[in-house]
Motif scaffolding. Structure first.
Motif, PDB file in Angstrom:
ATOM      1  N   SER A  98      61.423 -28.666   7.084  1.00 50.01           N
ATOM      2  CA  SER A  98      59.977 -28.066   7.812  1.00 50.01           C
ATOM      3  C   SER A  98      58.724 -29.311   7.457  1.00 50.01           C
ATOM      4  N   PRO A  99      58.276 -29.372   6.295  1.00 46.21           N
ATOM      5  CA  PRO A  99      56.439 -29.494   6.191  1.00 46.21           C
ATOM      6  C   PRO A  99      57.410 -31.436   6.721  1.00 46.21           C
ATOM      7  N   VAL A 100      58.431 -31.863   6.036  1.00 50.22           N
ATOM      8  CA  VAL A 100      58.363 -33.320   6.377  1.00 50.22           C
ATOM      9  C   VAL A 100      58.064 -33.291   7.950  1.00 50.22           C
ATOM     10  N   LEU A 101      58.875 -32.584   9.132  1.00 52.10           N
ATOM     11  CA  LEU A 101      59.278 -32.468  10.625  1.00 52.10           C
ATOM     12  C   LEU A 101      57.960 -32.740  10.715  1.00 52.10           C
ATOM     13  N   GLY A 102      57.452 -31.050  11.046  1.00 56.42           N
ATOM     14  CA  GLY A 102      55.818 -30.547  11.164  1.00 56.42           C
ATOM     15  C   GLY A 102      55.099 -32.497  11.201  1.00 56.42           C
ATOM     16  N   GLY A 103      54.455 -32.739   9.680  1.00 53.94           N
ATOM     17  CA  GLY A 103      53.604 -33.672   9.301  1.00 53.94           C
ATOM     18  C   GLY A 103      54.145 -35.186  10.550  1.00 53.94           C
ATOM     19  N   PHE A 104      55.734 -35.815  10.686  1.00 52.19           N
ATOM     20  CA  PHE A 104      56.149 -36.775  11.393  1.00 52.19           C
ATOM     21  C   PHE A 104      55.974 -36.522  12.407  1.00 52.19           C
ATOM     22  N   PHE A 105      56.213 -34.891  13.627  1.00 57.44           N
ATOM     23  CA  PHE A 105      55.667 -34.984  14.391  1.00 57.44           C
ATOM     24  C   PHE A 105      54.136 -34.981  14.795  1.00 57.44           C
ATOM     25  N   ALA A 106      53.532 -34.867  14.167  1.00 55.84           N
ATOM     26  CA  ALA A 106      51.659 -34.118  14.370  1.00 55.84           C
ATOM     27  C   ALA A 106      50.964 -35.833  13.926  1.00 55.84           C
ATOM     28  N   ALA A 107      51.874 -36.981  13.203  1.00 59.79           N
ATOM     29  CA  ALA A 107      51.751 -37.460  12.972  1.00 59.79           C
ATOM     30  C   ALA A 107      52.192 -38.806  14.286  1.00 59.79           C
ATOM     31  N   LEU A 108      53.379 -38.623  14.111  1.00 60.19           N
ATOM     32  CA  LEU A 108      53.701 -39.219  15.350  1.00 60.19           C
ATOM     33  C   LEU A 108      52.614 -39.400  17.283  1.00 60.19           C
ATOM     34  N   PHE A 109      52.297 -38.402  17.236  1.00 60.45           N
ATOM     35  CA  PHE A 109      51.175 -38.164  18.719  1.00 60.45           C
ATOM     36  C   PHE A 109      50.104 -38.282  18.337  1.00 60.45           C
ATOM     37  N   LEU A 110      48.995 -37.996  16.822  1.00 58.85           N
ATOM     38  CA  LEU A 110      48.145 -38.325  16.451  1.00 58.85           C
ATOM     39  C   LEU A 110      47.853 -40.605  16.591  1.00 58.85           C
ATOM     40  N   ALA A 111      49.280 -41.241  16.285  1.00 57.64           N
ATOM     41  CA  ALA A 111      49.247 -42.362  16.258  1.00 57.64           C
ATOM     42  C   ALA A 111      49.269 -43.126  18.156  1.00 57.64           C
ATOM     43  N   PHE A 112      49.801 -41.861  19.207  1.00 64.12           N
ATOM     44  CA  PHE A 112      50.499 -42.519  20.209  1.00 64.12           C
ATOM     45  C   PHE A 112      48.874 -42.425  20.711  1.00 64.12           C
ATOM     46  N   ILE A 113      48.009 -41.148  20.716  1.00 61.71           N
ATOM     47  CA  ILE A 113      46.771 -41.147  21.345  1.00 61.71           C
ATOM     48  C   ILE A 113      45.741 -42.315  20.579  1.00 61.71           C
ATOM     49  N   LYS A 114      45.885 -42.298  19.590  1.00 63.26           N
ATOM     50  CA  LYS A 114      44.896 -43.584  19.597  1.00 63.26           C
ATOM     51  C   LYS A 114      45.489 -44.499  19.379  1.00 63.26           C
ATOM     52  N   ARG A 115      46.498 -45.093  19.738  1.00 64.81           N
ATOM     53  CA  ARG A 115      47.064 -46.378  20.230  1.00 64.81           C
ATOM     54  C   ARG A 115      46.477 -46.365  21.620  1.00 64.81           C
ATOM     55  N   PHE A 116      46.928 -45.194  22.307  1.00 69.39           N
ATOM     56  CA  PHE A 116      47.383 -45.112  23.706  1.00 69.39           C
ATOM     57  C   PHE A 116      45.856 -44.941  24.839  1.00 69.39           C
ATOM     58  N   VAL A 117      44.947 -43.869  23.820  1.00 68.81           N
ATOM     59  CA  VAL A 117      43.921 -43.935  24.304  1.00 68.81           C
ATOM     60  C   VAL A 117      42.620 -43.863  23.501  1.00 68.81           C
ATOM     61  N   ASN A 118      42.707 -43.589  22.412  1.00 70.55           N
ATOM     62  CA  ASN A 118      41.178 -44.488  21.312  1.00 70.55           C
ATOM     63  C   ASN A 118      40.777 -45.469  21.399  1.00 70.55           C
ATOM     64  N   ASP A 119      41.836 -46.399  21.153  1.00 71.92           N
ATOM     65  CA  ASP A 119      41.786 -47.883  21.149  1.00 71.92           C
ATOM     66  C   ASP A 119      41.753 -48.098  22.419  1.00 71.92           C
ATOM     67  N   ALA A 120      42.032 -47.800  23.757  1.00 69.63           N
ATOM     68  CA  ALA A 120      41.656 -48.523  24.823  1.00 69.63           C
ATOM     69  C   ALA A 120      40.451 -49.169  25.052  1.00 69.63           C
ATOM     70  N   GLU A 121      40.893 -50.236  26.090  1.00 76.01           N
ATOM     71  CA  GLU A 121      38.883 -50.391  26.178  1.00 76.01           C
ATOM     72  C   GLU A 121      39.007 -49.642  27.443  1.00 76.01           C
ATOM     73  N   ASP A 122      39.181 -49.014  27.842  1.00 78.69           N
ATOM     74  CA  ASP A 122      39.153 -48.085  28.960  1.00 78.69           C
ATOM     75  C   ASP A 122      39.438 -46.979  28.695  1.00 78.69           C
ATOM     76  N   LYS A 123      38.664 -46.080  27.766  1.00 81.75           N
ATOM     77  CA  LYS A 123      39.437 -44.760  27.177  1.00 81.75           C
ATOM     78  C   LYS A 123      38.905 -44.300  28.370  1.00 81.75           C
ATOM     79  N   LEU A 124      38.190 -43.779  29.221  1.00 78.59           N
ATOM     80  CA  LEU A 124      38.043 -42.700  30.003  1.00 78.59           C
ATOM     81  C   LEU A 124      39.499 -42.573  31.006  1.00 78.59           C
ATOM     82  N   GLY A 125      39.473 -43.504  31.630  1.00 79.85           N
ATOM     83  CA  GLY A 125      40.555 -44.189  32.236  1.00 79.85           C
ATOM     84  C   GLY A 125      42.444 -43.568  31.698  1.00 79.85           C
ATOM     85  N   ALA A 126      42.367 -44.424  30.274  1.00 76.65           N
ATOM     86  CA  ALA A 126      43.483 -44.088  29.690  1.00 76.65           C
ATOM     87  C   ALA A 126      43.366 -42.550  29.307  1.00 76.65           C
ATOM     88  N   ALA A 127      42.716 -41.694  29.574  1.00 75.56           N
ATOM     89  CA  ALA A 127      42.451 -40.420  28.796  1.00 75.56           C
ATOM     90  C   ALA A 127      42.737 -39.514  30.536  1.00 75.56           C
TER      91      ALA A 127
END
Length: 493
Positions: free
Chosen positions: A206-235
């Motif tokens: 339970s905690p491993v799966l929960g932690g894995f998916f939460a970290a995966l989504f956060l990594a996705f958001i950081k990679r494709f939204v937060n760290d994008a040059e056009d942040k609002l366009g990515a959002a």
């Protein structure tokens, strides 16, 4: 100028201000001391009322005292579920400041109660979860003792865990109670150890799966939204997708887990329904996000605001699903005891009466209001720092993990998943901060200093160890306590 040289009136006002300050401090201290006392008093009043409701609903008879005792302990169990378990749904939203504590309590009470009364408690088997072979405790008196011991043991442990500040699984607590009483009644040979092995595995899964998916989504958001040059366009591109994913996931989650009493939905049907709803919500939110992003600055801070409303919605839906699923942990043993006393039969499935369901639903809500804020703060603020984006990842992870585990036939705990998601977000941020520091220092030609590495610890280790220890001891401790209580109740029932 000293006080003795000041005019008498000035001295008089200064003395009065000091006295008033002392009175205000005394009043605050008195209120802080009285607050838990008032909460305990209100909880006792609720428990007494539940006992009276049991008498009114079942009437006077030979087994009335047993039913009243079961109602009292069922109410006590429901209060403790509200105090401990609901924090996992509301904690991230409060920690991210998307909700105030008062707003979180109101939303949780409404949706927990609705989930309990509308979709909760479809049918409760005589022996919870197949832990003990039903034939082993088919005798009504033995069965009543076993259920009563399990209920009391689980309630006491949840109360202790809340006091210690540890969010634990109420399902595991009641399972441990049934295990201990059942083993005491019929021996260890009657215990279905395959099921117990699956439950033990869920402590890790339970905690491993929960932690894995939460970290995966956060990594996705950081990679494709937060760290994008056009942040609002990515959002504008990805936030509607994430909201649609959330809507579709929760639709499938509620269809499979929360609406059994209303409609029977298979997993493929739930997934198709979730896909349809997810696409529809994505289409609706595309223009909404575009309009909201129009006036924002191209900064990370601006992006967090886009996740506030979806986070509140996810917390409400999690509360509904929790009420639908976990109310049976409080009222299942109570309903089984009432059935055994009235029908003198412990060998068939038991439907939960409305008055019993009411005890569970309102007990969870009262427990949340009276004792829930402490663990809400712990989950939302004290494990790691959350904002709307990170908390959204935790909520989305909880729903997806339950669906994925159900599809694979893995037993999981929603409590462990949610807290594991908070850990996952925190540990991912640690890893990412360490990686960035290492890259920066490599460019400068020097290693990361130990002091700097310590400063980048973004998860409180004391909470990790304390909560993990509470998870591990839940089943064995409640089993032991239940076995002792079963033996003691032999002199009473």
């Amino acid at each position: 100028m000293t006080d003795q040289h000041l005019p008498p009136k000035v001295n008089q006002w200064k003395t009065l201000d000091k006295d008033l300050g002392r009175i205000v401090a005394l009043e605050r201290a008195t209120a802080a001391i009285a607050r838990p006392t008032v909460a305990i008093g209100l909880a006792l009043v609720f428990v007494v009322i539940c006992g009276l409701v049991a008498v009114a609903a079942t009437g006077m008879g030979s087994g009335t005292l047993v039913i009243v005792a079961a109602a009292v302990f069922g109410a006590y169990m429901a209060l403790n579920i509200g105090a401990n378990d609901v924090a996992n749904n509301m904690g991230p939203a409060v920690g991210a400041k998307a909700l105030t504590m008062g707003g979180a309590l109101v939303i949780a009470v409404v949706f927990e109660t609705a989930g309990s009364l509308i979709a909760g408690g479809d049918v409760v088997s005589t022996i919870s979860g197949g832990i003990v072979a039903p034939a082993a405790v088919a005798d009504p008196e033995t069965f009543i003792r076993a259920m009563m011991a399990a209920l009391i043991a689980a309630s006491v442990w949840l109360n202790l865990a809340t006091w210690l500040g540890a969010p634990v699984s109420t399902t595991h607590a009641i399972v441990g109670g049934v295990l201990g009483a059942g083993a005491m009644a019929a021996g260890f040979g009657a215990v279905q150890w395959g099921t117990m092995g699956q439950i033990a595995a869920s402590w890790v899964i339970s905690p491993v799966l929960g932690g894995f998916f939460a970290a995966l989504f956060l990594a996705f958001i950081k990679r494709f939204v937060n760290d994008a040059e056009d942040k609002l366009g990515a959002a504008r591109l990805w936030v509607p997708v994430l909201i649609g994913l959330m809507a579709g996931t929760f639709t499938a989650y509620l269809a499979m887990k929360g609406l059994k009493r209303l409609v029977d939905v298979s997993m493929p049907q739930a997934l198709v329904l979730g896909l349809v709803v997810g696409v529809a919500v994505w289409a609706v939110f595309r223009p909404v996000i575009r309009r909201r992003a129009a006036g924002m600055e191209n900064r990370k801070r601006s992006l967090k605001q886009l996740f506030g409303l979806p986070l509140i919605a996810s917390a409400a839906l999690l509360s509904f699903a929790h009420g639908a699923n976990d109310v049976a942990n409080a009222v299942g043993p109570l309903a089984a005891i009432v059935h055994a006393v009235k029908a003198m039969d412990a060998s068939e499935a038991v439907a939960i009466p409305l008055w019993v369901m009411g005890i569970g639903a309102f007990g969870i809500s009262f427990g949340l209001l009276l004792f829930g804020p402490r663990l809400i703060r712990l989950v939302g603020q004290e494990i790691t720092k959350l904002n709307q984006m990170r908390a959204y990842c935790v909520a989305l992870s909880a729903a997806i993990t339950v669906i994925a585990a159900s599809g694979l036939g893995l037993p999981v705990s929603s409590t462990h998943i949610a807290v594991g998601g908070v850990f996952g977000v925190g540990f991912y941020r640690e890893w990412n901060a360490e990686r960035r520091a290492r890259m920066l220092n490599l460019q400068k030609g020097k290693p990361v200093a130990p002091d700097e590495r310590r400063r980048r610890k973004l998860v409180r280790r004391a909470h990790v160890m304390g909560i993990a220890a509470a998870w591990v001891v839940t089943v064995p401790l409640t089993a032991l306590l239940s076995a002792v209580l079963f033996w003691m109740l032999g002199a009473v029932i």
